[in-house]
Design an enzyme around this catalytic site. Structure first.
Site, PDB file in Angstrom:
ATOM      1  N   TYR A 160      -3.642   0.714  -1.529  1.00  0.00           N
ATOM      2  CA  TYR A 160      -3.165  -0.537  -0.920  1.00  0.00           C
ATOM      3  C   TYR A 160      -4.339  -1.394  -0.432  1.00  0.00           C
ATOM      4  O   TYR A 160      -4.380  -2.604  -0.648  1.00  0.00           O
ATOM      5  CB  TYR A 160      -2.239  -0.165   0.239  1.00  0.00           C
ATOM      6  CG  TYR A 160      -1.520  -1.293   0.927  1.00  0.00           C
ATOM      7  CD1 TYR A 160      -0.413  -1.900   0.341  1.00  0.00           C
ATOM      8  CD2 TYR A 160      -1.920  -1.718   2.191  1.00  0.00           C
ATOM      9  CE1 TYR A 160       0.266  -2.913   1.003  1.00  0.00           C
ATOM     10  CE2 TYR A 160      -1.239  -2.723   2.859  1.00  0.00           C
ATOM     11  CZ  TYR A 160      -0.142  -3.320   2.264  1.00  0.00           C
ATOM     12  OH  TYR A 160       0.531  -4.312   2.916  1.00  0.00           O
ATOM     13  N   LYS A 164      -5.245  -5.089  -1.682  1.00  0.00           N
ATOM     14  CA  LYS A 164      -5.241  -6.224  -0.753  1.00  0.00           C
ATOM     15  C   LYS A 164      -6.624  -6.858  -0.629  1.00  0.00           C
ATOM     16  O   LYS A 164      -6.739  -8.059  -0.371  1.00  0.00           O
ATOM     17  CB  LYS A 164      -4.704  -5.778   0.609  1.00  0.00           C
ATOM     18  CG  LYS A 164      -3.228  -5.380   0.593  1.00  0.00           C
ATOM     19  CD  LYS A 164      -2.333  -6.505   0.109  1.00  0.00           C
ATOM     20  CE  LYS A 164      -0.858  -6.223   0.353  1.00  0.00           C
ATOM     21  NZ  LYS A 164       0.008  -7.309  -0.176  1.00  0.00           N
TER      22      LYS A 164
HETATM   23  P1  NAI Z   1       9.357  -5.529   2.584  1.00  0.00           P
HETATM   24  O1  NAI Z   1       9.380  -4.174   1.966  1.00  0.00           O
HETATM   25  O2  NAI Z   1      10.319  -5.881   3.651  1.00  0.00           O
HETATM   26  O3  NAI Z   1       9.443  -6.660   1.450  1.00  0.00           O
HETATM   27  C1  NAI Z   1       8.792  -6.557   0.214  1.00  0.00           C
HETATM   28  C2  NAI Z   1       9.710  -7.132  -0.837  1.00  0.00           C
HETATM   29  O4  NAI Z   1       9.036  -7.050  -2.102  1.00  0.00           O
HETATM   30  C3  NAI Z   1      11.009  -6.330  -0.980  1.00  0.00           C
HETATM   31  O5  NAI Z   1      12.122  -7.198  -0.894  1.00  0.00           O
HETATM   32  C4  NAI Z   1      10.875  -5.682  -2.328  1.00  0.00           C
HETATM   33  O6  NAI Z   1      12.109  -5.467  -2.999  1.00  0.00           O
HETATM   34  C5  NAI Z   1       9.986  -6.669  -3.065  1.00  0.00           C
HETATM   35  N1  NAI Z   1       9.333  -6.048  -4.215  1.00  0.00           N
HETATM   36  C6  NAI Z   1       8.722  -4.840  -4.284  1.00  0.00           C
HETATM   37  N2  NAI Z   1       8.308  -4.597  -5.529  1.00  0.00           N
HETATM   38  C7  NAI Z   1       8.658  -5.667  -6.274  1.00  0.00           C
HETATM   39  C8  NAI Z   1       8.527  -6.000  -7.650  1.00  0.00           C
HETATM   40  N3  NAI Z   1       7.946  -5.150  -8.511  1.00  0.00           N
HETATM   41  N4  NAI Z   1       8.999  -7.178  -8.086  1.00  0.00           N
HETATM   42  C9  NAI Z   1       9.604  -8.040  -7.224  1.00  0.00           C
HETATM   43  N5  NAI Z   1       9.779  -7.780  -5.907  1.00  0.00           N
HETATM   44  C10 NAI Z   1       9.308  -6.602  -5.449  1.00  0.00           C
HETATM   45  O7  NAI Z   1       7.871  -5.684   3.103  1.00  0.00           O
HETATM   46  P2  NAI Z   1       7.124  -6.821   3.945  1.00  0.00           P
HETATM   47  O8  NAI Z   1       6.525  -6.151   5.098  1.00  0.00           O
HETATM   48  O9  NAI Z   1       7.967  -8.025   4.144  1.00  0.00           O
HETATM   49  O10 NAI Z   1       5.940  -7.136   2.917  1.00  0.00           O
HETATM   50  C11 NAI Z   1       5.717  -8.404   2.328  1.00  0.00           C
HETATM   51  C12 NAI Z   1       4.254  -8.507   1.990  1.00  0.00           C
HETATM   52  O11 NAI Z   1       3.478  -8.459   3.185  1.00  0.00           O
HETATM   53  C13 NAI Z   1       3.727  -7.358   1.116  1.00  0.00           C
HETATM   54  O12 NAI Z   1       2.810  -7.862   0.189  1.00  0.00           O
HETATM   55  C14 NAI Z   1       3.032  -6.477   2.128  1.00  0.00           C
HETATM   56  O13 NAI Z   1       2.047  -5.693   1.506  1.00  0.00           O
HETATM   57  C15 NAI Z   1       2.456  -7.505   3.050  1.00  0.00           C
HETATM   58  N6  NAI Z   1       2.088  -7.025   4.376  1.00  0.00           N
HETATM   59  C16 NAI Z   1       3.007  -6.445   5.203  1.00  0.00           C
HETATM   60  C17 NAI Z   1       2.616  -6.011   6.459  1.00  0.00           C
HETATM   61  C18 NAI Z   1       3.572  -5.371   7.429  1.00  0.00           C
HETATM   62  O14 NAI Z   1       3.117  -4.868   8.469  1.00  0.00           O
HETATM   63  N7  NAI Z   1       4.873  -5.359   7.167  1.00  0.00           N
HETATM   64  C19 NAI Z   1       1.228  -6.164   6.919  1.00  0.00           C
HETATM   65  C20 NAI Z   1       0.359  -6.807   5.974  1.00  0.00           C
HETATM   66  C21 NAI Z   1       0.781  -7.210   4.746  1.00  0.00           C
END
Ligand code: NAI
Length: 258
Positions: A160, A164
């Site tokens: 990851y 990133k």
């Molecule tokens: P989440 O798990 O709530 O949302 C991620 C979304 O991406 C989900 O709806 C999922 O179905 C979708 N997804 C996954 N694989 C996919 C694919 N192959 N094609 C299309 N959609 C796909 O997670 P969150 O926390 O909202 O994450 C959003 C972004 O923020 C991610 O890139 C994550 O790495 C990043 N992030 C999150 C942090 C956190 O603390 N939650 C911190 C830093 C970055």
């Protein structure tokens, strides 16, 4: 506010978490939004929920689901082409979809390495390449990529963190290539955000989401973890006219943690 009236945006990974908050706020500020997610029924549900908001209809916004796996080149090309032809163009891409598959290096499988790189980094290449054709022809566009504080290193997240950190190099490079066409490319790098992703990490490590958040909050100067809407607010700023001279930057959003 109607900062995005008449703008057309795709947000990937928008069925939940940060992506949903971003899609919702864009639509509430007047944008026509493609709510793209691999979880098709959840994307449909999210789009219906967004479209039902009074702010969205008052301000001329809209939302429609795009059931797409961002790692699938053909599916991405087809979805972007369909969106562009239905909306007449595309102004904003938010590359937000992401996953984690955490493990220490000695236990990490090649499959989990590859899946995380594909979903968090290669997806951004596929989606950005697909939208830039139209943005270059329009002479305008905004791309905002979601990186992470983990880019600086995080135990158990070699895959990851590499993805990133790659997002930040990708962002800086696209800014150089697309800047001459009046397209800006920036990234946000959140710390801990209260979403399904961090709740899932809590249960995997045998803690309740509340305990896990409290542990994280103790190391954050603001004394709490972020809400998805707070990350969405920064993404919207970078996608707005106010950010017209910001290009190639990564903005850390981690409550002051070093
Ligand atoms: P989440 O798990 O709530 O949302 C991620 C979304 O991406 C989900 O709806 C999922 O179905 C979708 N997804 C996954 N694989 C996919 C694919 N192959 N094609 C299309 N959609 C796909 O997670 P969150 O926390 O909202 O994450 C959003 C972004 O923020 C991610 O890139 C994550 O790495 C990043 N992030 C999150 C942090 C956190 O603390 N939650 C911190 C830093 C970055």
């Amino acid at each position: 506010m109607t900062r995005f009236a008449g703008r057309r945006a795709i947000v990937t990974g928008a069925a939940g978490g940060i992506g949903f908050a971003t899609a919702q706020r864009l639509a509430e500020e007047g944008a026509s939004v493609g709510v793209l997610d691999v979880r098709g029924p959840d994307a449909e549900h999210a789009a219906r929920q967004i479209a039902a908001s009074a702010f969205v209809s008052e301000r001329g916004g809209s939302a429609r689901a795009l059931a797409v796996d961002v790692t699938d080149e053909d599916a991405v090309e087809t979805a972007v082409a369909g969106f562009v032809s239905a909306e007449g163009g595309i102004d904003i891409l938010v590359n937000n979809a992401g996953i984690t598959r955490d493990n220490l290096i000695f236990r990490m499988t090649l499959a989990d390495w590859g899946r995380v790189l594909d979903t968090n980094l290669t997806s951004m290449f596929l989606c950005s390449r697909a939208v830039q054709r139209t943005m270059v022809a329009q002479g305008s566009g905004r791309i905002v990529n979601v990186s992470s504080r983990s880019a600086l290193g995080n135990r158990g997240q070699a895959n990851y963190a590499a993805a990133k950190a790659g997002v930040q190099g990708f962002t800086a490079t696209l800014a150089l290539e697309l800047g001459p066409f009046n397209i800006t490319v920036n990234a946000v790098a959140p710390g801990f955000v209260r979403t399904g992703m961090t709740d899932a990490t809590a249960s995997r490590t045998g803690r309740s989401p509340e305990e896990y958040r409290a542990d994280a909050a103790a190391r954050i100067p603001l004394g709490r973890v972020a809400e998805p809407e707070e990350i969405a607010a920064a993404i919207l700023f970078l996608a707005s006219d106010d950010a017209s001279y910001i290009n190639g930057q990564t903005l850390y959003l981690n409550g002051g943690a070093r």
